[in-house]
Design an enzyme around this catalytic site. Structure first.
Site, PDB file in Angstrom:
ATOM      1  N   CYS A  61       0.990  -1.085  -0.009  1.00 10.25           N
ATOM      2  CA  CYS A  61       0.106   0.005   0.058  1.00 10.25           C
ATOM      3  C   CYS A  61       0.750   1.177  -0.151  1.00 10.25           C
ATOM      4  CB  CYS A  61      -0.880  -0.101   1.264  1.00 10.25           C
ATOM      5  SG  CYS A  61      -2.069   1.396   1.330  1.00 10.25           S
ATOM      6  N   CYS A  67      -0.297   6.125   7.254  1.00  9.97           N
ATOM      7  CA  CYS A  67      -1.613   5.899   7.740  1.00  9.97           C
ATOM      8  C   CYS A  67      -1.204   4.760   8.997  1.00  9.97           C
ATOM      9  CB  CYS A  67      -2.413   4.907   6.746  1.00  9.97           C
ATOM     10  SG  CYS A  67      -3.805   4.232   7.495  1.00  9.97           S
ATOM     11  N   CYS A  70      -2.210   0.289   9.645  1.00  5.31           N
ATOM     12  CA  CYS A  70      -1.622  -0.882   9.294  1.00  5.31           C
ATOM     13  C   CYS A  70      -0.299  -0.682   9.623  1.00  5.31           C
ATOM     14  CB  CYS A  70      -1.546  -1.141   7.722  1.00  5.31           C
ATOM     15  SG  CYS A  70      -2.963  -1.821   7.003  1.00  5.31           S
ATOM     16  N   CYS A 144      -6.965   1.984  -0.427  1.00  7.83           N
ATOM     17  CA  CYS A 144      -6.615   1.312   0.688  1.00  7.83           C
ATOM     18  C   CYS A 144      -6.604  -0.345   0.628  1.00  7.83           C
ATOM     19  CB  CYS A 144      -7.566   1.531   2.002  1.00  7.83           C
ATOM     20  SG  CYS A 144      -7.340   0.681   3.562  1.00  7.83           S
ATOM     21  N   GLN A 245     -18.358  -8.450  13.622  1.00  7.94           N
ATOM     22  CA  GLN A 245     -16.798  -8.855  13.328  1.00  7.94           C
ATOM     23  C   GLN A 245     -16.569  -8.157  12.035  1.00  7.94           C
ATOM     24  OE1 GLN A 245     -15.022 -10.688  15.186  1.00  7.94           O
ATOM     25  NE2 GLN A 245     -16.609 -11.498  16.600  1.00  7.94           N
ATOM     26  N   PHE A 275     -22.541 -12.323  25.692  1.00  2.00           N
ATOM     27  CA  PHE A 275     -22.094 -11.223  24.998  1.00  2.00           C
ATOM     28  C   PHE A 275     -22.687 -11.437  23.429  1.00  2.00           C
ATOM     29  CE2 PHE A 275     -19.344 -11.689  28.448  1.00  2.00           C
ATOM     30  CZ  PHE A 275     -19.288 -10.430  29.053  1.00  2.00           C
ATOM     31  N   ASP A 343     -18.371 -14.527  23.720  1.00  2.00           N
ATOM     32  CA  ASP A 343     -17.555 -13.707  23.060  1.00  2.00           C
ATOM     33  C   ASP A 343     -17.446 -12.045  23.811  1.00  2.00           C
ATOM     34  OD1 ASP A 343     -16.076 -12.534  20.797  1.00  2.00           O
ATOM     35  OD2 ASP A 343     -17.904 -12.469  19.443  1.00  2.00           O
ATOM     36  N   CYS A 369     -10.806 -11.598  21.249  1.00  2.00           N
ATOM     37  CA  CYS A 369      -9.739 -10.777  20.272  1.00  2.00           C
ATOM     38  C   CYS A 369      -8.786 -10.274  21.301  1.00  2.00           C
ATOM     39  CB  CYS A 369     -10.529  -9.600  19.948  1.00  2.00           C
ATOM     40  SG  CYS A 369     -11.448  -8.497  21.256  1.00  2.00           S
TER      41      CYS A 369
END
Length: 412
Positions: A61, A67, A70, A144, A245, A275, A343, A369
């Site tokens: 990219c 940015c 990432c 992007c 998600q 959750f 979750d 996560c």
């Protein structure tokens, strides 16, 4: 200037080097790089790369390095996948857990169905994009490599739409989600109420942009089409700006592991989704068994309720608003369930997991996560008599340090 070698990546994706015997964290570094640095306390920037790591690649990219969306595009995919797996192995080992951790399941580029942009008005108009790392500066991101092309293509129209609503004194948060019927856009702009004049202009601009729905500071502007999301083919309209998600294919991997565990039970009758959000797991689970779903977000609960009313062929789904951090389900509440899925957000679910560990639920599927809080909660379940199966890492957040994971626990 002395040369130093980058020895590893820290958990946030920064390279680590020793300078005068002290660790410093280096943006954009790869383990094995030999570099010269400009240091500022514990942080450093690369001045020159004298020997490039074998893991280093040219970022795909054009915005990489500017940015902040990432931070790992300078590393090859195999290294990143292995590094993310290692983050889970290390977090579990820290809790004394020797786990079977599978290879990372990686998501393709340009697969993010949901993006949260920052937007400001300046002297030349509206700028919409992502923040630089550790900066308030917004970088525009045409082309992007992370977000769905449908979102990228709409950025100029979104900038036009925002022109009447932004002020130079504040910054807007713009959530954009791809749905079956177009983009769902939710704008939060502090200090700019939705008066009649702004409502009229936003409505006209949103219709011109072909949006499915537009909301402003939580107030509906207009809904031209139903912004439907499919959970394994089951339709749901999520609340504006609500949690989903980020990548549909990643959600499918996580759900596949959950459903595999549920299908392994003989004739499950009653399950619980903790959750639950607006039903990514609850709705497919209801094909097999009754589901009780709990979440603190009233909008998500209402969306799940509405989806259930519109769908046929499912077992009963009862969704309830409940703060599981303050009011977790207790063992006596949980004893009626054959299966649980949990979750939680990044903070994990210590209070609820303590009650699960003391419960008689035969099988628990855990989605997370955050490897650190997952490992903490896994330790609680294991100490409570559960056995943990294979852990599956999912690289949902491509080129970021974040990793999603799922594992199944069975009562020993």
């Amino acid at each position: 200037m002395d040369k130093v070698t980058i020895t590893e990546l820290a958990h946030k994706g920064d390279g680590v080097a020793l300078v005068d015997g002290q660790p410093v964290f280096v943006d954009g570094a790869a383990p094995g790089d030999v570099v010269s640095l400009n240091t500022d306390g514990a942080r450093a920037k690369i001045v020159a790369v004298h020997e490039a790591s074998s893991h280093r690649v040219t970022p795909p990219c054009n915005h990489a390095g500017h940015c902040g969306g990432c931070t790992l595009q300078h590393l090859n995919d195999r290294f990143v996948a292995d590094w993310k797996r290692d983050q889970i192995v290390t977090a579990l080992a820290h809790r004394g857990i020797d786990a079977d951790v599978a290879s990372t399941v990686c998501m393709p580029p340009r697969s993010r169905r949901r993006a949260v942009f920052a937007a400001r008005r300046n002297s030349s108009g509206v700028v919409l994009g992502f923040h630089e790392k550790s900066s308030g500066h917004i970088v525009e991101v045409p082309g992007c490599w992370v977000i769905d092309p449908a979102i990228t293509a709409a950025i100029p129209q979104l900038e036009t739409l925002l022109a009447d609503g932004l002020t130079r004194r504040g910054e807007a948060r713009v959530s954009v989600t791809t749905t079956q019927n177009g983009l769902d856009v939710a704008v939060e702009m502090p200090g700019k109420p939705l008066d009649g004049k702004l409502l009229s202009r936003l409505s006209a601009a949103g219709q011109s942009a072909g949006l499915a729905r537009l909301t402003w500071n939580g107030e509906p502007v207009a809904q031209w089409l139903d912004p439907v999301i499919l959970f394994d083919g089951l339709a749901c309209t999520p609340p504006a700006g609500g949690f989903l998600q980020a990548v549909e294919a990643a959600e499918a991997v996580l759900r596949g592991k959950v459903m595999e565990a549920l299908k392994g039970l003989k004739r499950p009758k009653r399950t619980v989704d903790l959750f639950s959000g607006c039903g990514a797991f609850a709705l497919p689970m209801a094909r097999l068994a009754k589901v009780d779903a709990f979440d603190s977000d009233g909008g998500a609960v209402a969306s799940l309720d509405q989806a259930v009313r519109n769908l046929q062929g499912l077992k009963p789904v009862v969704s309830s608003r409940r703060d599981l951090f303050r009011r977790p389900l207790l063992p006596q509440d949980l004893k009626v369930y054959d299966f649980a899925v949990i979750d939680p957000p990044r903070a994990g679910a210590a209070a609820q997991v303590e009650q699960l560990a003391a419960s008689s639920v035969p099988v628990i599927a855990s989605v997370s996560c955050n490897p650190g809080t997952f490992a903490r909660d896994a330790r609680t379940l294991i100490d409570g008599g559960y056995e943990m199966g294979e852990v599956t890492p999912v690289d949902q957040f491509r080129w970021s340090p974040h990793v999603e994971l799922v594992a199944v626990f069975k009562r020993a």
